[in-house]
Design an enzyme around this catalytic site. Sequence first.
Site, mmCIF file in Angstrom:
data_model
loop_
_atom_site.group_PDB
_atom_site.id
_atom_site.type_symbol
_atom_site.label_atom_id
_atom_site.label_comp_id
_atom_site.label_asym_id
_atom_site.label_seq_id
_atom_site.Cartn_x
_atom_site.Cartn_y
_atom_site.Cartn_z
ATOM 1 C CD GLU A 44 34.161 26.357 22.332
ATOM 2 O OE1 GLU A 44 33.275 25.699 21.726
ATOM 3 O OE2 GLU A 44 33.919 27.407 22.963
ATOM 4 C CB CYS A 53 41.046 30.997 27.062
ATOM 5 S SG CYS A 53 39.708 30.602 28.185
ATOM 6 C CD GLU A 55 41.794 35.470 26.982
ATOM 7 O OE1 GLU A 55 41.522 34.378 26.419
ATOM 8 O OE2 GLU A 55 40.938 36.174 27.518
ATOM 9 C CB CYS A 94 43.278 33.649 30.777
ATOM 10 S SG CYS A 94 42.793 32.383 29.588
HETATM 11 N N1 THU Z 1 36.953 32.197 26.291
HETATM 12 C C1 THU Z 1 38.165 32.685 25.891
HETATM 13 O O1 THU Z 1 38.783 32.167 24.958
HETATM 14 N N2 THU Z 1 38.665 33.759 26.545
HETATM 15 C C2 THU Z 1 38.005 34.481 27.481
HETATM 16 O O2 THU Z 1 38.512 35.484 27.933
HETATM 17 C C3 THU Z 1 36.680 34.041 27.937
HETATM 18 C C4 THU Z 1 36.209 32.741 27.401
HETATM 19 C C5 THU Z 1 36.373 31.083 25.540
HETATM 20 C C6 THU Z 1 36.356 29.754 26.209
HETATM 21 C C7 THU Z 1 35.226 29.061 25.464
HETATM 22 O O3 THU Z 1 35.735 28.507 24.267
HETATM 23 C C8 THU Z 1 34.278 30.182 25.107
HETATM 24 O O4 THU Z 1 35.027 31.372 25.219
HETATM 25 C C9 THU Z 1 33.058 30.255 25.986
HETATM 26 O O5 THU Z 1 33.400 30.272 27.312
#
Ligand code: THU
Length: 138
Positions: A44, A53, A55, A94
Amino acid sequence: MTNAELIAEAKKARLHAYTPYSHFQVGAALETKAGKIYHGCNIENAAYGPTNCAERTAFFKAVYEGEREFTRIAIVGGPEGQEANATCAPCGVCRQVMREFCTPDSFEIVLDDGKGGELVYTLEQLLPESFGPEDLGK
Ligand code: THU
């Protein structure tokens, strides 16, 4: 490697998440055609938008290393400080990144259901009627 083993790799990756804002931690384990596993976590940012994310972290690590062919990705996510206990599906961005490097009807997205089981989808199921490299002649 079984889907359950790939999910176990995603759980290990989740421990690396950097989530001071959402406190929602995600891990991913991406399998190449040759059977190598690339791990990713969400990272983040105080400006929110630059957040990456899990992925995409896995894909970008792999692509940097020269990988171009992938078979499956496992994803595990849930609130910080606890075991993931619900399904965490990949966001739209993603899914589009997967579309760049994966064959829609064969690439598999393996989701931990948080109850010891798994849900398996093809990319085509999660991103139907998609736009991809072929649309630009690639
Ligand atoms: N997030 C992911 O890393 N992958 C997902 O498939 C859904 C969301 C993360 C983004 C952010 O850091 C947190 O989850 C909340 O949205």
